[in-house]
Design a protein around this motif. Structure first.
Motif, PDB file in Angstrom:
ATOM      1  N   VAL A 135      49.790 -67.467  14.716  1.00 19.49           N
ATOM      2  CA  VAL A 135      50.444 -68.109  15.853  1.00 19.49           C
ATOM      3  C   VAL A 135      51.921 -67.730  15.971  1.00 19.49           C
ATOM      4  N   PHE A 136      52.526 -67.206  14.899  1.00 12.59           N
ATOM      5  CA  PHE A 136      53.969 -66.952  14.918  1.00 12.59           C
ATOM      6  C   PHE A 136      54.389 -66.067  16.093  1.00 12.59           C
ATOM      7  N   GLY A 137      53.642 -64.990  16.311  1.00 10.12           N
ATOM      8  CA  GLY A 137      53.993 -64.092  17.412  1.00 10.12           C
ATOM      9  C   GLY A 137      53.980 -64.797  18.757  1.00 10.12           C
ATOM     10  N   LEU A 138      52.961 -65.644  18.980  1.00 15.31           N
ATOM     11  CA  LEU A 138      52.857 -66.408  20.229  1.00 15.31           C
ATOM     12  C   LEU A 138      53.991 -67.412  20.355  1.00 15.31           C
ATOM     13  N   LEU A 139      54.344 -68.021  19.248  1.00 15.01           N
ATOM     14  CA  LEU A 139      55.431 -69.003  19.231  1.00 15.01           C
ATOM     15  C   LEU A 139      56.748 -68.358  19.641  1.00 15.01           C
ATOM     16  N   ILE A 140      57.050 -67.178  19.059  1.00 15.73           N
ATOM     17  CA  ILE A 140      58.295 -66.478  19.372  1.00 15.73           C
ATOM     18  C   ILE A 140      58.323 -66.057  20.832  1.00 15.73           C
ATOM     19  N   LYS A 141      57.168 -65.653  21.355  1.00 22.11           N
ATOM     20  CA  LYS A 141      57.083 -65.172  22.742  1.00 22.11           C
ATOM     21  C   LYS A 141      57.219 -66.309  23.753  1.00 22.11           C
ATOM     22  N   THR A 142      56.487 -67.414  23.545  1.00 16.17           N
ATOM     23  CA  THR A 142      56.437 -68.494  24.545  1.00 16.17           C
ATOM     24  C   THR A 142      57.552 -69.515  24.387  1.00 16.17           C
ATOM     25  N   LYS A 143      58.087 -69.669  23.165  1.00 11.57           N
ATOM     26  CA  LYS A 143      59.133 -70.660  22.850  1.00 11.57           C
ATOM     27  C   LYS A 143      58.660 -72.086  23.154  1.00 11.57           C
ATOM     28  N   GLN A 144      57.355 -72.311  23.005  1.00 12.71           N
ATOM     29  CA  GLN A 144      56.757 -73.616  23.287  1.00 12.71           C
ATOM     30  C   GLN A 144      56.094 -74.180  22.028  1.00 12.71           C
ATOM     31  N   ILE A 145      55.976 -75.525  21.984  1.00 12.28           N
ATOM     32  CA  ILE A 145      55.227 -76.162  20.899  1.00 12.28           C
ATOM     33  C   ILE A 145      53.760 -75.763  21.038  1.00 12.28           C
ATOM     34  N   ILE A 146      53.130 -75.388  19.947  1.00  9.47           N
ATOM     35  CA  ILE A 146      51.734 -74.944  19.965  1.00  9.47           C
ATOM     36  C   ILE A 146      50.900 -75.878  19.086  1.00  9.47           C
ATOM     37  N   PHE A 147      49.796 -76.355  19.652  1.00 12.98           N
ATOM     38  CA  PHE A 147      48.835 -77.176  18.904  1.00 12.98           C
ATOM     39  C   PHE A 147      47.582 -76.336  18.692  1.00 12.98           C
ATOM     40  N   LEU A 148      47.175 -76.179  17.430  1.00 12.74           N
ATOM     41  CA  LEU A 148      46.001 -75.371  17.088  1.00 12.74           C
ATOM     42  C   LEU A 148      44.970 -76.259  16.408  1.00 12.74           C
ATOM     43  N   SER A 149      43.812 -76.359  17.031  1.00 13.06           N
ATOM     44  CA  SER A 149      42.737 -77.198  16.496  1.00 13.06           C
ATOM     45  C   SER A 149      41.573 -76.315  16.087  1.00 13.06           C
ATOM     46  N   LYS A 150      41.071 -76.536  14.895  1.00  9.95           N
ATOM     47  CA  LYS A 150      39.952 -75.737  14.404  1.00  9.95           C
ATOM     48  C   LYS A 150      38.667 -76.180  15.124  1.00  9.95           C
ATOM     49  N   ASN A 151      37.986 -75.238  15.733  1.00 11.20           N
ATOM     50  CA  ASN A 151      36.725 -75.529  16.426  1.00 11.20           C
ATOM     51  C   ASN A 151      35.710 -74.481  16.009  1.00 11.20           C
ATOM     52  N   LYS A 152      34.730 -74.918  15.239  1.00 15.87           N
ATOM     53  CA  LYS A 152      33.758 -73.986  14.679  1.00 15.87           C
ATOM     54  C   LYS A 152      32.860 -73.365  15.752  1.00 15.87           C
ATOM     55  N   ASP A 153      32.780 -73.998  16.907  1.00  9.35           N
ATOM     56  CA  ASP A 153      31.904 -73.482  17.970  1.00  9.35           C
ATOM     57  C   ASP A 153      32.564 -72.369  18.768  1.00  9.35           C
ATOM     58  N   ASP A 154      33.914 -72.319  18.730  1.00  8.99           N
ATOM     59  CA  ASP A 154      34.631 -71.304  19.494  1.00  8.99           C
ATOM     60  C   ASP A 154      35.002 -70.130  18.596  1.00  8.99           C
TER      61      ASP A 154
END
Length: 574
Positions: free
Chosen positions: A76-95
């Motif tokens: 997620v670090f790369g996305l965080l640096i790019k978007t400058k937004q809080i990121i919520f990541l939830s583990k979903n075994k179906d996805d």
């Protein structure tokens, strides 16, 4: 009525920041929090602090670790640096997971960007990571509108900016130190490891005195920089093999004042720079008032300067120079005793003696063993002999016994130019100079045995590995024990390097970091076998100044990182 209430706030910004992180993790009910910083090129993520829930509180770990961001393309670090937004990541075994969790055991993770700068110039330079194992702990935009959570995040952001400024200043300071080290190396090559050795001895003394983390760090940096002013002294004077004239000595004595001026001018934005400058300035004062530059006496001399004075003298005595050989630990201890209350603070001298006695005791402890396995290296004018056997102690005498070598038949005593003994205990190898009394068949009788001090290289305080590639492209995994500017030492478990390769120019790849491999060429100058390990000394051949500089750059960088964690451990060990 007016009452005056004394308020003495001892908490640092770092401690306030830690408190904020604990509170936000507790408010959200998360199990783990990590304070992470990114380097300027967004290549590395450094895990500065880790907070783990234990009951109702969070324990903090100060052990730093690094990860390469570019090796974590689905992190997620790369996305965080790019978007400058809080990121919520939830583990979903179906996805199908586009991004992997930072910690596999976590069901939910929050990545909160931390910024340096303001307005349009602000950049993501860090991240507050939160993770939990409870899949019901889900957050969304409204979560961070909560007044308490919003307030804590604002406090954390402001405190982080202050800490980031301190980190940036420290980086600039380390760059200055490195640059100055290279200048000193060019002008006084035999002294390249001297400032770091002095810093290590100083750190050991500071620990014995109970210095806290910040004071230890200031002491360490003061010791590293104590001879910085020598860049203004002629290289001919610094490297003169004979005694200095009175005029030359007057010039040399100015170096401590020069050190003071350089530190004051170049490191003025560094925390405690004024103290570092003063400690460096007075490291040649004497306890009896006969030193320089100001002739301070006794406790008029800053304590840190008194510590560096002792550490400086000890390393000078224990290191080889063009004009002298290193002195033994016994000689150094006697010099400290003789100059207590004269050149040295008596208390500091006593502490240094205690530290040296511990070092001496380790070597003597090995020699106190009734029987211990070792390797004898005998050098003649035309050949080297590596002889394995046992060192047997008989009262105050030592006998080296072997079944593989006949001292009467296989060697002439008159042709021996050097003889050394290597003994291993608890994974440490000690080297000893010995003198022969007599020998008979398979037995060598020793009249004198003395531990050898190695002062012109860095001992590895961390695991440093690499690969050796011989002329047939055969690859050996090696464990590096020492690195200097012109040589290195390493060992290989079980395997031996082919004899044919011993006389060839070989290639060694030193693995400092995941993406930093330094390649050197050279030849093996000496090998010996202790236990299951085969040890080798490797002299560099035809390596460029840029490669040598890179070695010292990586060593210094790692030395500082390792020392920082050691400082914390020392400060909290009592």
């Amino acid at each position: 009525m007016i009452s005056l209430i004394k308020f003495d706030n001892q908490l640092s910004t770092e401690e306030y920041l830690h408190g904020g992180i604990r509170r936000i993790a507790n408010l959200l009910g998360y199990d783990v929090a990590k304070l992470i910083t990114f380097d300027e090129s967004n290549t590395y993520a450094t895990f500065q602090r880790i907070f783990i829930r234990e009951g109702i509180d969070y324990n903090v770990s100060y052990k730093n670790s690094k990860r390469l961001i570019k090796h974590f393309s689905n992190c997620v670090f790369g996305l965080l640096i790019k978007t400058k937004q809080i990121i919520f990541l939830s583990k979903n075994k179906d996805d199908k997971a586009e991004y992997l969790p930072l910690i596999e055991e976590m069901e939910n993770e929050i990545y909160i960007p931390l910024f340096s700068g303001n307005g349009k110039n602000r950049e993501v330079t860090g991240c507050l990571y939160l993770g939990c194992t409870d899949k019901t702990k889900v957050v969304d935009g409204s979560t961070f509108l909560d007044k308490d959570i919003s307030r804590e995040l604002s406090i954390i952001q402001n405190l982080y900016q202050l800490e980031y400024i301190k980190i940036s200043r420290k980086k600039r300071m380390l760059n200055v130190i490195y640059m100055m080290s290279q200048i000193i190396r060019e002008r006084e090559p035999y002294m390249i490891t001297h400032p770091y050795n002095v810093a290590q001895w100083s750190l050991a003394i500071g620990k014995e005195l109970g210095f806290d983390e910040k004071r230890l760090e200031t002491l360490y940096l003061s010791a590293v920089l104590h001879d910085l002013g020598k860049i203004y002294i002629s290289a001919d004077i610094l490297n003169k093999p004979t005694k200095l004239t009175d005029e030359e000595y007057k010039k040399v004595k100015k170096h401590s004042v020069y050190s003071y001026s350089i530190i004051k001018n170049m490191l003025q934005f560094t925390e405690n720079f004024d103290k570092i400058a003063i400690f460096a300035k007075h490291h040649h004062e004497r306890y009896d008032g006969k030193g320089y530059p100001d002739g301070l006496k006794g406790e008029e001399i800053p304590l840190e300067s008194r510590i560096i004075s002792v550490a400086d003298t000890v390393d000078a005595m224990m290191s080889n120079r063009t004009y002298k050989k290193a002195k033994s630990i016994n000689t150094v201890i006697n010099e400290l005793i003789r100059n207590k209350g004269k050149q040295f603070d008596p208390n500091i001298a006593e502490i240094m003696i205690k530290i040296l006695m511990k070092s001496k005791a380790i070597n003597e402890e090995i020699l106190s063993e009734p029987i211990i396995w070792g390797t004898l290296l005998i050098t003649t004018s035309g050949k080297e002999y590596f002889i394995e056997g046992t060192l047997v102690k008989n009262e105050d005498k030592y006998v080296f016994m072997t079944e593989t070598f006949d001292f009467n038949r296989d060697i002439e005593k008159s042709k021996i130019t050097d003889i050394r003994l290597y003994l291993e205990k608890n994974q440490n190898v000690s080297e000893y100079d010995i003198k022969i009394d007599k020998y008979y068949k398979n037995e060598l009788y020793i009249s004198e045995i003395e531990a050898k001090h190695i002062g012109d290289s860095f001992s590895m305080l961390w695991d440093l590995e690499g690969f050796l590639i011989d002329n047939k492209k055969k690859v050996y995994k090696i464990n590096i024990t020492r690195v200097g500017g012109n040589f290195m030492s390493f060992y290989i478990n079980d395997l031996k390097i082919d004899k044919e390769g011993m006389d060839k120019i070989l290639k060694v790849v030193i693995q400092f970091e995941e993406d930093c491999n330094v390649v050197v060429t050279g030849k093996i100058s000496r090998s010996y076998h202790v236990g299951i390990k085969n040890y080798y000394d490797f002299n560099f051949i035809n390596i460029s100044d840029s490669v040598r500089d890179n070695i010292f750059r990586q060593l210094f960088k790692k030395q500082i990182e390792t020392r920082k964690s050691i400082i914390y451990s020392l400060a909290h060990s009592n």
